[in-house]
Design an enzyme around this catalytic site. Structure first.
Site: not given
Ligand code: BGC
Length: 902
Positions: A489, A487, A761
């Site tokens: 990110e 995604r 996740e």
């Molecule tokens: C990420 C996580 C990250 C978190 C922070 C998310 O959007 O994918 O893995 O640690 O944000 O809490």
């Protein structure tokens, strides 16, 4: 407890094996075989001992280093001759000779004295080559395209240079880096097999360059260099809200080719104003969104001598710094496994979809013949929805699309260059003709860390879990450890990385990977010591300081010390470790750190209908106090290793105060925590927050809590890694096994039962009715919960390092038979060689096979009870008169223990 010593076992076995000559093999410099491009002024050398029989160890070594290989044997002109150094150390020995020079190759070899005082032969020589050590060694100029940019699509520019070499070539070395990503070619051959170079760092502070031996690519006569550039992490879209140009707007190249001739002279071919530029076939490329490639726009022959580039525009020289340049410490991203389609089909919605059978990260290579201008689009997805249709909602703003416009002239073999996708399925649009498996290959790309661990059991679902953990690592270790690969990110989330780091070090050698990234962590740490949520920090100042995330600064250096005995990581990171603890200290009142924003026990179990208040919420400041203590403990540990007594003293006092403040604020007189969650008890126990007398009852409360949830875990990112370890430590391995083998949500095996091929996740990314969790945050390739891998290697298989001699110099073998498993086989390739622990339950006994590499020793714990019989390699061991068998001390070799349990 009766202890069986090394001597006892050696005596037992001495009749079976005759000690023979020891060999020195697998020479490494800075943890790599024959590396090229080292900027460490005292590189560290390692080797392994090999020989038949048992109890092999080193008592001394001698290293010699020279610039010419023939000087090694002659023994003159040595840059270092260590002499005989009496030590058993064979890993990470710092070079101790005269100053090393830029762009110079060094040959080295080593011999050892073993414990029988026999001298080995000199090893086969190995090499390392230094990088460019001073900014002034860079004679090349930064260049960029010499024409106005299409700022909408931002196509990839091509940069080209033709040059002649007149004499006989001895060697040619290319030093390359860029703003943006680069792919370089010389005389129509790709330079190196690394992808997405120069990797990802905070480019304004640290920019990696790569070094390539291109001797075989250049020839006397005319040569051509061609380099294409892409936006990549440098200026592409990263994070949210369309953020772009985080490190700058302009792509640029720095290229220096050093050619040495056999007559002793040398010549530099440099990026400078003599290069030409134009646009090529890459119409656009973005990490999140994919690539558009127009095969009609390929410049045929542009990387061959004699190409007519008269239409091309001269490049522009730009003024960019060179003092930020660093050599590449970690292994580059390379191509790995390839997958053919396991199924090509139409979904109920009529989409043409291909299943590669594995959620992976990389791209699809397409082989296709069509008409000029045919436009094929490839979409990428991790999952199909409940109805079996292609599902991309969880990609959020990331398009993950590649588009190819065909040349029509030939069969085009097409793949992207400056992007990557996370996917198991692809959807194709406009494929000309019938789509066949031979048209498609999915290629996994990840940092080229060497695999180190294997683990298989008699339980197929557990084996799939192990597979999923390893693929979570492969998919998310692309130069930096990312949260997810699909995604919008794909960022270096610090919390995720720290929780998974110890598991990661079992699966693969991540020593250099993390050594590099920890420098990124320190580079982006704020002046007040706060550590960003993501590193490289693309979220801006202030986005940091969360408990369990920022502790990456202390936890990973310590884990790397344990796994690799790498003291340099500890000394390099020590100031960063202290700065993070300093931040917490400054933000505490009466030693209580209860301020600021925290993610808490991210993604813990929270059922919608939690009317009885059983939901697993853990007070965020309770968590923060636990990590404050843990990080402080790790600073004490590191200070002890580094001999920093004043720090040991100071932080020991601080730790006591932190723990007292915890007791006062979060624990009742009878030992109940203010949050009655699994994570609260796990953290309090794991980090020794409670006085000794309170621990057993706290462990009981934890077990009760697990039973209340019908043997399910409820932990999020922060509690999960330690949950089973705490249970084992307090004598509840049986409960840990129940959690490990639980098949219903929330559990590790639930996703496996749902067909996962990577770690999800969320515990329930896909629900039992096959609907999905919220698309806002639902990655199917997120390694954090894979942190259970550490318990599987360390406790189920029982391979660990002894903390008194880390990096597996002293090994602990302590398997925990249980969970109804009948067989577990694990191995770990360490710097000393291969460790094996394999156990099986057979009728009335347990068979344990252990292999211990040369120059190490091990303590083997077998959990044997009074009156049980043990044989080792067929010989009966002396039964203890009273009590249980204690650990057996052994030296290197292979041991087959048979324990009669009835
Ligand atoms: C990420 C996580 C990250 C978190 C922070 C998310 O959007 O994918 O893995 O640690 O944000 O809490």
């Amino acid at each position: 407890m009766k202890k069986y010593s090394l001597l006892f076992v050696s005596f037992l076995l001495s009749s079976l094996f005759v000690s023979a000559q020891v060999k020195v093999v697998n020479l490494l410099c800075e943890n790599k075989p024959d590396p090229i491009g080292i900027d460490e002024l005292k590189p560290r050398l390692s080797w392994q001992l090999e020989g038949p029989g048992k109890n092999i160890s080193q008592t001394a070594y001698e290293v010699r280093v020279a610039v010419r290989s023939e000087d090694l044997t002659r023994g003159n002109q040595l840059t270092w001759s260590s002499g005989k150094i009496p030590t058993d150390q064979s890993v990470q020995i710092s070079y101790g000779g005269s100053a090393l020079k830029s762009d110079t190759k060094y040959y080295w070899q080593v011999r050892v004295w073993d414990n029988n005082l026999k001298i080995s032969e000199w090893s086969t020589p190995a090499t390392w080559q230094m990088g460019l050590l001073q900014p002034s060694d860079w004679k090349a100029k930064w260049i960029t395209q010499g024409f106005a940019e299409d700022t909408i699509n931002r196509p990839s520019p091509l940069l080209r240079k033709q040059f002649a070499l007149s004499k006989k070539i001895l060697s040619a070395t290319a030093y390359i880096t860029s703003h943006g990503l680069y792919e370089a070619h010389i005389n129509n051959q790709r330079v190196g097999d690394a992808y997405l170079t120069p990797g990802w760092t905070n480019y304004n502070k640290r920019l990696q360059y790569q070094v390539y031996d291109v001797t075989n690519m250049v020839t006397a006569g005319t040569n051509a260099i061609g380099v294409s550039l892409g936006s990549g992490w440098f200026r592409g879209n990263l994070a949210w809200g369309g953020t772009k140009n985080i490190y700058g707007k302009e792509l640029a190249l720095l290229f220096q080719l050093i050619v040495r001739y056999t007559d002793g002279t040398a010549e530099n071919i440099l990026s400078d104003e003599s290069w030409k530029s134009t646009y090529g076939p890459i119409v656009s490329s973005e990490i999140y969104h994919g690539e558009v490639y127009d095969a009609r726009a390929e410049k045929k022959g542009w990387i061959t001598a004699g190409f007519n580039d008269s239409e091309w525009k001269p490049v522009r020289v730009i003024d960019l710094p060179k003092n930020t340049l660093i050599a590449t410490w970690n292994e580059p991203i390379r191509k790995h496994e390839q997958f053919k389609p396991v199924k090509i089909f139409r979904t109920p919605a009529g989409e043409q979809v291909v299943d590669f059978g594995q959620n992976l990260v990389g791209w699809v290579q397409l082989k296709v013949r069509g008409t000029a201008g045919d436009r094929i689009r490839i979409y990428h997805a991790e999952v199909l929805d409940k109805k079996g249709n292609f599902y991309t909602d969880n990609l959020r703003a990331a398009k993950q699309q590649d588009e190819y416009i065909l040349s029509g002239e030939k069969e085009d073999v097409l793949e992207p260059h400056f992007t990557f996708q996370g996917f198991r399925y692809i959807k194709l649009e406009n494929f000309p003709g019938e789509l066949k498996a031979e048209n498609l290959t999915a290629i996994a790309l990840y940092s080229d860390m060497k695999p180190s661990g294997t683990l298989t059991t008699s339980h197929p679902l557990l084996n799939q879990l192990q597979h999923n953990i390893q693929w979570g690592q492969k998919g998310n270790f692309l130069d930096v450890p990312t949260d997810c690969p699909q995604r919008d990110e794909r960022l270096g989330w610090t919390g995720d990385a720290q929780v998974f780091s110890r598991t990661a070090a079992y699966n693969m050698n991540v020593n250099n990977f993390f050594a590099k990234w920890l420098r990124d962590v320190a580079a982006d740490q704020e002046p007040n010591g706060s550590v960003p949520f993501v590193v490289p920090n693309v979220l801006g100042p202030g986005a940091g300081g969360s408990a369990g995330w920022a502790d990456v600064a202390t936890i990973i250096p310590w884990n790397m010390w344990l796994a690799y005995g790498d003291k340099k990581i500890l000394s390099d990171q020590f100031e960063s470790m202290k700065a993070w603890v300093g931040f917490m200290e400054k933000n505490s009142t009466s030693d209580l750190w209860n301020k600021g924003f925290h993610f808490g026990d991210w993604l813990f179990y929270r059922p919608d209908d939690d009317n009885d208040g059983r939901s697993a919420i853990t007070d965020k400041y309770l968590i923060a106090q636990c990590f404050y203590a843990h990080s402080t403990q790790l600073v004490i540990n590191a200070a002890e290793v580094l001999g920093k007594d004043a720090d040991v003293h100071y932080y020991t006092g601080l730790l006591q105060r932190i723990k007292s403040a915890f007791l006062k604020e979060y624990v009742t007189g009878s030992g109940r925590l203010v949050s009655s969650s699994q994570t609260a008890y796990v953290l309090a126990l794991q980090f020794d927050m409670l006085p000794l007398e309170m621990r057993a009852q706290a462990a009981e409360r934890l077990v009760k809590n697990i039973e209340n949830y019908n043997n399910h875990l409820t932990t999020g990112f922060l509690g999960t890694p330690y949950l089973c370890h705490v249970l084992t430590r307090f004598g509840y391995s049986d409960v840990a096994y129940k959690l490990l083998l639980q098949e219903t949500y929330p559990s590790w095996l639930y996703p496996v039962k749902m067909g996962a091929t990577t770690i999800w996740e969320r515990w329930d990314g896909q629900k039992p009715d096959s609907t999905f969790q919220t698309p806002n945050m639902n990655s199917f390739n997120h390694y954090a919960y894979g942190a259970i891998g550490d318990w599987m290697y360390r406790v189920v298989a029982g391979i660990d390092t002894d903390s008194s001699a880390v990096g597996y110099k002293k090994i602990i073998i302590h398997p925990h038979i249980g969970g109804g498993l009948t067989e577990v086989k694990a191995s770990l390739n360490t710097y000393y060689g291969m460790i094996r622990s394999e156990w099986s339950v057979q009728g009335d006994g347990i068979n344990l096979v252990v292999e211990i590499p040369a120059n190490t020793t091990a303590k083997i714990y077998m959990g044997v009870k009074k009156n049980q019989q043990v044989t080792v390699n067929g010989k009966l061991m002396d039964a203890p008169v009273q009590g249980d068998f204690g650990p057996v001390d052994v030296g290197s070799g292979r041991y087959n223990f048979l324990i009669r349990t009835k």
